[in-house]
Design a protein around this motif. Sequence first.
Motif, mmCIF file in Angstrom:
data_model
loop_
_atom_site.group_PDB
_atom_site.id
_atom_site.type_symbol
_atom_site.label_atom_id
_atom_site.label_comp_id
_atom_site.label_asym_id
_atom_site.label_seq_id
_atom_site.Cartn_x
_atom_site.Cartn_y
_atom_site.Cartn_z
ATOM 1 N N TYR A 94 3.914 19.843 21.937
ATOM 2 C CA TYR A 94 2.914 20.539 22.748
ATOM 3 C C TYR A 94 2.656 19.761 24.030
ATOM 4 N N GLN A 95 2.609 18.439 23.904
ATOM 5 C CA GLN A 95 2.383 17.601 25.089
ATOM 6 C C GLN A 95 3.536 17.769 26.089
ATOM 7 N N VAL A 96 4.776 17.804 25.567
ATOM 8 C CA VAL A 96 5.941 17.984 26.449
ATOM 9 C C VAL A 96 5.874 19.348 27.120
ATOM 10 N N TYR A 97 5.543 20.387 26.330
ATOM 11 C CA TYR A 97 5.448 21.730 26.912
ATOM 12 C C TYR A 97 4.412 21.751 28.025
ATOM 13 N N LYS A 98 3.250 21.183 27.745
ATOM 14 C CA LYS A 98 2.142 21.244 28.700
ATOM 15 C C LYS A 98 2.480 20.505 29.988
ATOM 16 N N GLN A 99 3.138 19.329 29.847
ATOM 17 C CA GLN A 99 3.357 18.505 31.032
ATOM 18 C C GLN A 99 4.623 18.878 31.787
ATOM 19 N N ILE A 100 5.603 19.498 31.127
ATOM 20 C CA ILE A 100 6.871 19.765 31.796
ATOM 21 C C ILE A 100 7.203 21.267 31.827
ATOM 22 N N CYS A 138 6.906 26.123 34.783
ATOM 23 C CA CYS A 138 7.615 27.360 35.109
ATOM 24 C C CYS A 138 7.529 28.414 34.007
ATOM 25 N N HIS A 139 7.424 27.981 32.753
ATOM 26 C CA HIS A 139 7.529 28.932 31.636
ATOM 27 C C HIS A 139 6.148 29.294 31.104
ATOM 28 N N SER A 140 5.945 30.597 30.863
ATOM 29 C CA SER A 140 4.709 31.033 30.225
ATOM 30 C C SER A 140 4.873 30.985 28.716
ATOM 31 N N ASP A 159 11.109 17.052 20.056
ATOM 32 C CA ASP A 159 9.709 17.413 19.834
ATOM 33 C C ASP A 159 9.390 18.798 20.395
ATOM 34 N N VAL A 160 9.922 19.091 21.574
ATOM 35 C CA VAL A 160 9.588 20.388 22.161
ATOM 36 C C VAL A 160 10.267 21.507 21.379
ATOM 37 N N TYR A 203 14.000 13.747 31.082
ATOM 38 C CA TYR A 203 14.622 12.441 31.288
ATOM 39 C C TYR A 203 13.846 11.435 30.462
ATOM 40 N N ASN A 204 14.443 10.265 30.268
ATOM 41 C CA ASN A 204 13.738 9.219 29.520
ATOM 42 C C ASN A 204 12.391 8.923 30.172
ATOM 43 N N ASP A 205 11.362 8.841 29.359
ATOM 44 C CA ASP A 205 10.034 8.385 29.771
ATOM 45 C C ASP A 205 9.361 9.248 30.836
ATOM 46 N N VAL A 206 9.684 10.564 30.911
ATOM 47 C CA VAL A 206 8.920 11.403 31.843
ATOM 48 C C VAL A 206 7.563 11.765 31.247
ATOM 49 N N VAL A 207 7.397 11.564 29.948
ATOM 50 C CA VAL A 207 6.114 11.807 29.289
ATOM 51 C C VAL A 207 5.715 10.515 28.594
ATOM 52 N N VAL A 208 4.421 10.208 28.614
ATOM 53 C CA VAL A 208 3.937 9.079 27.820
ATOM 54 C C VAL A 208 3.214 9.651 26.611
ATOM 55 N N TYR A 209 3.780 9.431 25.435
ATOM 56 C CA TYR A 209 3.210 10.032 24.233
ATOM 57 C C TYR A 209 1.899 9.362 23.835
ATOM 58 N N ASP A 210 0.963 10.188 23.331
ATOM 59 C CA ASP A 210 -0.323 9.674 22.839
ATOM 60 C C ASP A 210 -0.142 8.725 21.669
ATOM 61 N N ASP A 211 0.823 9.055 20.789
ATOM 62 C CA ASP A 211 0.950 8.261 19.571
ATOM 63 C C ASP A 211 1.930 7.105 19.713
ATOM 64 N N GLY A 212 2.403 6.841 20.941
ATOM 65 C CA GLY A 212 3.216 5.658 21.173
ATOM 66 C C GLY A 212 4.682 5.797 20.833
ATOM 67 N N THR A 213 5.132 7.002 20.492
ATOM 68 C CA THR A 213 6.559 7.201 20.207
ATOM 69 C C THR A 213 7.366 6.979 21.481
ATOM 70 N N PRO A 214 8.475 6.214 21.419
ATOM 71 C CA PRO A 214 9.310 6.043 22.619
ATOM 72 C C PRO A 214 9.830 7.386 23.100
#
Lengths: 292, 60
Positions: free
Chosen positions: A78-84, A88-90, A233-234, A213-224
């Motif tokens: 959900y975090q990846v969807y929201k931030q990336i 563009c996508h609904s 995840d997405v 790409y690597n590290d475009v999102v910083v996960y809340d739970d600390g997952t690399p």
Amino acid sequence: MSLKFGRLSKSSILGVKTVIYSKLISGGIIGCGIAGLAVALNESVKASDLTLHPPKYPWYHRQGFFNTLDMASVRRGYQVYKQICAACHSMRFVAYRELVNNTHTEEEAKAEAAEILVTDGPDETGKMFQRPGKLSDRFPNPYPNEEAARAANNGAYPPDLSYIVLARHGGEDYVFSLLTGYTDAPAGITVDDGQYFNPYFPGGLISMAQALYNDVVVYDDGTPASASQLAKDVCNFLKWTGEPNYNERMLRVMRIIIYGSAIFLACWYGKRHAWSVLKSRKIMFREKKTVD
Amino acid sequence: MAGFMSTTYNLLFKRTSTTIFTIFVGALLCERTVDYSTQAVFDHINRGKQWKDIKHNYEK
């Protein structure tokens, strides 16, 4: 006095002729042959296209018969969807209330909803107004309509992602392969402006640029946050939005097997019981004594 | 076995009222047992993956 007893066979009681059996069998063999030929011809036609088919990945929810979705991964997705993706996508069929007690607590889901602005109204003066989102609101659409979406993306319409995993051949394997499969185009393929080469996309040329790409999102739970982790995840998130009752269904499967086999045994016993008289009976006849 | 069967018959199935009662209570017990045990097996198979396993990280 001589008594003659004749015995009737089971098949003659039921009136089934052996000829009919052999006709049915030969008919079945010919029918199967024709159907098999049709399937084989159809498959060979499919094999001629040049799309790269995605491999089967070891998703947690596929590893066992009763496995749920990995909900921690769905939450990260959900975090990846929201931030990336949401740029563009609904996702117009998913509401914030569905996050509650699935990936987020109620407070967290309310906070997520409050981040968006929703046009509501009309108010008492007849005007539409903007308000922060509530739990009952759907995910926001980045474009007001399809034409605006096409105009902003070189004429290509970013599809709604609510049911995308169900709507594509290969499901989450395909989406994962697509997100991680961007490469340079091989020699002989010209890639126009606004197009990108992806061997998993039918035709090879896709209008969506590589997004993960690597590290475009910083996960809340600390997952690399490697690119493949983001894609995994997405995909889990999209699988969950497409089938929000997936986990419940896996539990139901287990119960259906137990109740179903009990019902099957009862029906089987009942049938044997009801037919036992008919199946075990013998019909005898006494030959009429002829006058010499 | 025969003794058990006849006892069961005399106690539970001889009268229509007790038969109906047995069926109702039996259905209730059976459903509770199956539901609880499948839920337990399901939670064991999927331990660490469901929302109830991770929600303590996010609740205050």
